[in-house]
Enzyme design. Structure first.
Site, PDB file in Angstrom:
ATOM      1  N   ASN A 182      -5.491  -1.097  -2.615  1.00  0.00           N
ATOM      2  CA  ASN A 182      -5.037  -2.224  -1.802  1.00  0.00           C
ATOM      3  C   ASN A 182      -6.040  -3.373  -1.896  1.00  0.00           C
ATOM      4  O   ASN A 182      -7.225  -3.196  -1.609  1.00  0.00           O
ATOM      5  CB  ASN A 182      -4.911  -1.805  -0.334  1.00  0.00           C
ATOM      6  CG  ASN A 182      -4.394  -2.960   0.515  1.00  0.00           C
ATOM      7  OD1 ASN A 182      -3.243  -3.374   0.371  1.00  0.00           O
ATOM      8  ND2 ASN A 182      -5.248  -3.516   1.363  1.00  0.00           N
ATOM      9  N   GLU A 183      -5.557  -4.520  -2.315  1.00  0.00           N
ATOM     10  CA  GLU A 183      -6.324  -5.769  -2.318  1.00  0.00           C
ATOM     11  C   GLU A 183      -7.782  -5.586  -2.734  1.00  0.00           C
ATOM     12  O   GLU A 183      -8.714  -5.846  -1.946  1.00  0.00           O
ATOM     13  CB  GLU A 183      -6.294  -6.406  -0.922  1.00  0.00           C
ATOM     14  CG  GLU A 183      -4.900  -6.783  -0.474  1.00  0.00           C
ATOM     15  CD  GLU A 183      -4.883  -7.497   0.872  1.00  0.00           C
ATOM     16  OE1 GLU A 183      -5.919  -7.538   1.546  1.00  0.00           O
ATOM     17  OE2 GLU A 183      -3.823  -8.010   1.251  1.00  0.00           O
TER      18      GLU A 183
HETATM   19  C1  BGC Z   1      -4.578  -5.852   4.605  1.00  0.00           C
HETATM   20  C2  BGC Z   1      -4.162  -5.194   5.890  1.00  0.00           C
HETATM   21  C3  BGC Z   1      -4.392  -6.137   7.053  1.00  0.00           C
HETATM   22  C4  BGC Z   1      -3.574  -7.379   6.833  1.00  0.00           C
HETATM   23  C5  BGC Z   1      -3.675  -8.413   7.941  1.00  0.00           C
HETATM   24  C6  BGC Z   1      -4.149  -7.289   4.497  1.00  0.00           C
HETATM   25  O1  BGC Z   1      -5.129  -8.024   3.828  1.00  0.00           O
HETATM   26  O2  BGC Z   1      -4.138  -5.093   3.515  1.00  0.00           O
HETATM   27  O3  BGC Z   1      -4.873  -4.002   6.022  1.00  0.00           O
HETATM   28  O4  BGC Z   1      -4.102  -5.563   8.274  1.00  0.00           O
HETATM   29  O5  BGC Z   1      -4.024  -8.007   5.663  1.00  0.00           O
HETATM   30  O6  BGC Z   1      -4.915  -8.980   8.002  1.00  0.00           O
END
Ligand code: BGC
Length: 417
Positions: A182-183
């Site tokens: 993730n990201e």
């Molecule tokens: C992330 C989440 C986060 C959301 C809101 C995303 O960058 O993957 O985990 O809660 O943003 O900030």
């Protein structure tokens, strides 16, 4: 054929919502939960300088240390069946969640079969409800032993991640969509450049190691999963920003190009040939003006992030060049009183629909988030859920906007206006 008047989405479009383990499960023991314990007092103190006066007034809980401890979170680990019932009742036919690595491998090389079984049951629970699982392997926290080994800074993590990915792919063959990371660049920059997330480093060299190790780990995991399930669809959840050049001035266009290359393109290009789908997360639109942001901020979320519904469509239009199916893995807003969610969601989907009509291959959308959850270093005050969670009683309350979204999910179209 898509009927333009009706704003119908393509047949088989996947609709759902997303969560991540540490943010909703509760009782995780990992590098984040340790970091929380050591930083609560500071985070509560810093709220005074970090947030605007209207945020401080609206969310006084940001001054309470307990806000910054993930603790029971939304207790989703024990309540996933109930939560999936809610998602199902809202017409979702897909769902994104993450597996918590520290549960699976609490000690180096020792895999916890009971926890593996837990996630197998989670996938089965989704399948029983006719919801397509999107499974993220790593959504930021690390097992403690691994963090002690140097986490993402140390090359050894590549092999560990590959082994973990292989283990999960063998254990849960029912999964078709795997999101390895993730990201990665959000994590790397917060944790190794800005120094505000664990392990709180500000070191460009460390950042370079981390991002390169993330690239290699993804590629290795991709190959490992593919060997086990050649038909699986694998990608990452890529955080993309819609950068806009203010007044199309030459210098702003140049800066936009650099920003796009650095933030939006670098990682995707590095993993070329090792992805079957593009998962994309979008929250931001930044208007670049001589190196500064000049957003109008006409509407904002509780996080004070601009709500710009055109953004998502711009981001996917740009991704079309990779000629891969695109899935929106996250998109949403913190909106505790639910006064902006329906508007933002519907308007964003209208623009997304236009992009699809133009031929951009978007195949699904998972809203962030199904539930209110633990928003990392901000704690619990930001409310991203389609479903509100009462953290005292763990009661779930479906927000009005969730019903508006449900209408879209169930009919696979937007009401034309
Ligand atoms: C992330 C989440 C986060 C959301 C809101 C995303 O960058 O993957 O985990 O809660 O943003 O900030």
């Amino acid at each position: 054929m898509i009927n333009t008047k009706e704003k119908k989405f393509p047949d088989g479009f996947l609709w759902g919502a997303a969560t991540s383990a540490h943010q909703v499960e509760g009782n995780n023991q990992n590098d984040w939960s340790e970091w929380e314990k050591n930083n609560v007092e500071r985070l509560a103190r810093e709220a005074k300088i970090k947030y605007t006066p209207w945020q401080q007034e609206k969310f006084p809980e940001m001054f309470e240390p307990v806000n910054y401890i993930s603790g029971r979170a939304a207790d989703h680990y024990n309540r996933y069946e109930e939560d999936f019932d809610i998602a199902k009742s809202l017409g979702h036919n897909s769902h994104r969640f993450s597996i918590e690595w520290s549960r699976i491998e609490p000690e180096e090389g020792k895999f916890n079969e009971k926890e593996i079984e837990h996630y197998r049951q989670v996938v089965k629970a989704l399948r029983r409800r006719g919801m397509e699982p999107f499974v993220t392997l790593w959504h930021w926290p690390l097992p403690l032993w691994l963090a002690e080994h140097g986490g993402w800074e140390s090359k050894s993590i590549i092999g560990y991640f590959e082994r973990y990915a292989k283990k999960m792919a063998e254990a849960i063959p029912e999964v078709k969509f795997w999101i390895t990371l993730n990201e990665p660049e959000v994590y790397a920059s917060h944790s190794y450049l800005k120094g505000n997330w664990p392990p709180q480093k500000r070191n460009y060299l460390a950042y370079r190691h981390v991002i390169r190790n993330l690239v290699s780990a993804h590629k290795k995991a991709y190959t490992a999963i593919k060997l086990i399930h050649p038909d699986s669809k694998i990608g990452i959840a890529k955080h993309n920003i819609y950068f806009e050049a203010y007044r199309n001035r030459f210098i702003n266009k140049l800066l936009k190009k650099i920003a796009d290359m650095w933030w939006n393109e670098w990682f995707i290009k590095k993993i070329a040939g090792h992805q079957d789908v593009i998962g994309v997360n979008n929250y931001h639109h930044n208007i670049i003006n001589y190196g500064f942001y000049k957003n109008e901020n006409k509407r904002m979320s509780d996080m004070a992030w601009e709500l710009y519904p055109e953004s998502l469509a711009f981001v996917v239009r740009d991704l079309a060049k990779y000629k891969l199916p695109i899935y929106i893995a996250e998109h949403g807003l913190a909106d505790a009183d639910d006064s902006r969610r329906e508007w933002f969601l519907t308007e964003s989907l209208k623009h997304l629909h236009s992009a699809i009509e133009e031929g951009v291959p978007v195949k699904g959308y998972t809203h962030w988030s199904l539930l209110d959850n633990f928003e990392w270093d901000k704690g619990f005050w930001p409310r991203f859920g389609l479903v509100e969670v009462d953290y005292k009683t763990m009661e779930r309350r479906i927000r009005g906007s969730a019903y508006a979204y449900a209408k879209i999910c169930k009919s696979n179209k937007l009401e034309s206006r």
